[in-house]
Design a protein around this motif. Structure first.
Motif, PDB file in Angstrom:
ATOM      1  N   LYS A  69       0.829  -1.206   0.000  1.00 10.92           N
ATOM      2  CA  LYS A  69       0.000   0.000   0.000  1.00 10.92           C
ATOM      3  C   LYS A  69       0.861   1.253   0.000  1.00 10.92           C
ATOM      4  O   LYS A  69       0.581   2.220  -0.703  1.00 10.92           O
ATOM      5  CB  LYS A  69      -0.904   0.015   1.236  1.00 10.92           C
TER       6      LYS A  69
ATOM      7  N   ALA B  60       1.047   4.232  -2.666  1.00 12.18           N
ATOM      8  CA  ALA B  60       0.629   5.562  -2.211  1.00 12.18           C
ATOM      9  C   ALA B  60       1.686   6.623  -2.494  1.00 12.18           C
ATOM     10  O   ALA B  60       1.347   7.765  -2.815  1.00 12.18           O
ATOM     11  CB  ALA B  60       0.299   5.531  -0.722  1.00 12.18           C
TER      12      ALA B  60
ATOM     13  N   THR C 263       1.223   6.601   4.989  1.00 18.10           N
ATOM     14  CA  THR C 263      -0.080   6.974   4.443  1.00 18.10           C
ATOM     15  C   THR C 263      -0.693   5.774   3.737  1.00 18.10           C
ATOM     16  O   THR C 263       0.023   4.934   3.200  1.00 18.10           O
ATOM     17  CB  THR C 263       0.032   8.161   3.465  1.00 18.10           C
ATOM     18  N   GLN C 264      -2.019   5.719   3.758  1.00 22.31           N
ATOM     19  CA  GLN C 264      -2.732   4.659   3.053  1.00 22.31           C
ATOM     20  C   GLN C 264      -3.321   5.173   1.756  1.00 22.31           C
ATOM     21  O   GLN C 264      -3.710   4.395   0.903  1.00 22.31           O
ATOM     22  CB  GLN C 264      -3.860   4.110   3.925  1.00 22.31           C
ATOM     23  N   ASN C 265      -3.422   6.499   1.636  1.00 22.06           N
ATOM     24  CA  ASN C 265      -4.046   7.091   0.455  1.00 22.06           C
ATOM     25  C   ASN C 265      -2.991   7.534  -0.542  1.00 22.06           C
ATOM     26  O   ASN C 265      -1.917   7.984  -0.161  1.00 22.06           O
ATOM     27  CB  ASN C 265      -4.897   8.291   0.860  1.00 22.06           C
ATOM     28  N   ARG C 266      -3.328   7.446  -1.808  1.00 20.37           N
ATOM     29  CA  ARG C 266      -2.408   7.858  -2.869  1.00 20.37           C
ATOM     30  C   ARG C 266      -2.183   9.361  -2.780  1.00 20.37           C
ATOM     31  O   ARG C 266      -3.105  10.140  -2.622  1.00 20.37           O
ATOM     32  CB  ARG C 266      -2.993   7.493  -4.232  1.00 20.37           C
TER      33      ARG C 266
END
Length: 145
Positions: free
Chosen positions: A7, A11, A68-71
């Motif tokens: 991930k 990201a 972070t988990q979000n792109r």
């Protein structure tokens, strides 16, 4: 907070998709720290870890600065990772890029415009000169119908 390495690599834009990141990890192209053993996609990373990603012929090295988990947007990536790849790796990449053009054998790859023009001239001259040496004359007299 720990996060999966597949991930995180997706990201911070090391890989275009998470699937590609997972496949690279499964192929053994990603290691963490000084341990030469490849990791699994579910391996968690923490701030301060050094991640080595082998994208032949170069091995990139990144220090985890934040998780972070979000792109992320491209401008935010330096806040989350530090590129610590040695200069020698980038020099190797340049050599490979240059040698790819120099060492390409003639006839490999897609034909150039020049090759296409020469082929067109050749086929046109053969058709107009009747250079094939064949004389096809189909008359009704020759047929046995």
């Amino acid at each position: 907070m720990d996060i999966r390495i597949d991930k995180w690599l997706w990201a911070v834009r090391v890989f275009k998709t998470r699937t590609i990141a997972t496949e690279a990890i499964k192929k053994g192209r990603v290691t963490v720290g000084d341990n030469p053993n490849p990791v699994k996609p579910s391996r968690t990373i923490t701030v301060g870890d050094i991640v080595h990603v082998r994208k032949p012929p170069v091995t990139f090295s990144f220090r985890v600065r934040a998780l972070t988990q979000n792109r992320l947007g491209a401008k935010l990536v330096p806040d989350y990772m530090e590129n610590i790849t040695p200069k020698e790796q980038y020099d190797l990449l340049e050599v490979v890029k240059i040698s790819g053009f120099i060492d390409r054998q003639k006839g490999l790859g897609r034909p150039t415009k020049r090759d296409g023009r020469e082929l067109s001239r050749f086929t046109d001259s053969m058709a107009s000169d009747d250079g094939w040496g064949f004389d096809f004359d189909f008359d009704d007299e020759d047929s046995n119908d």
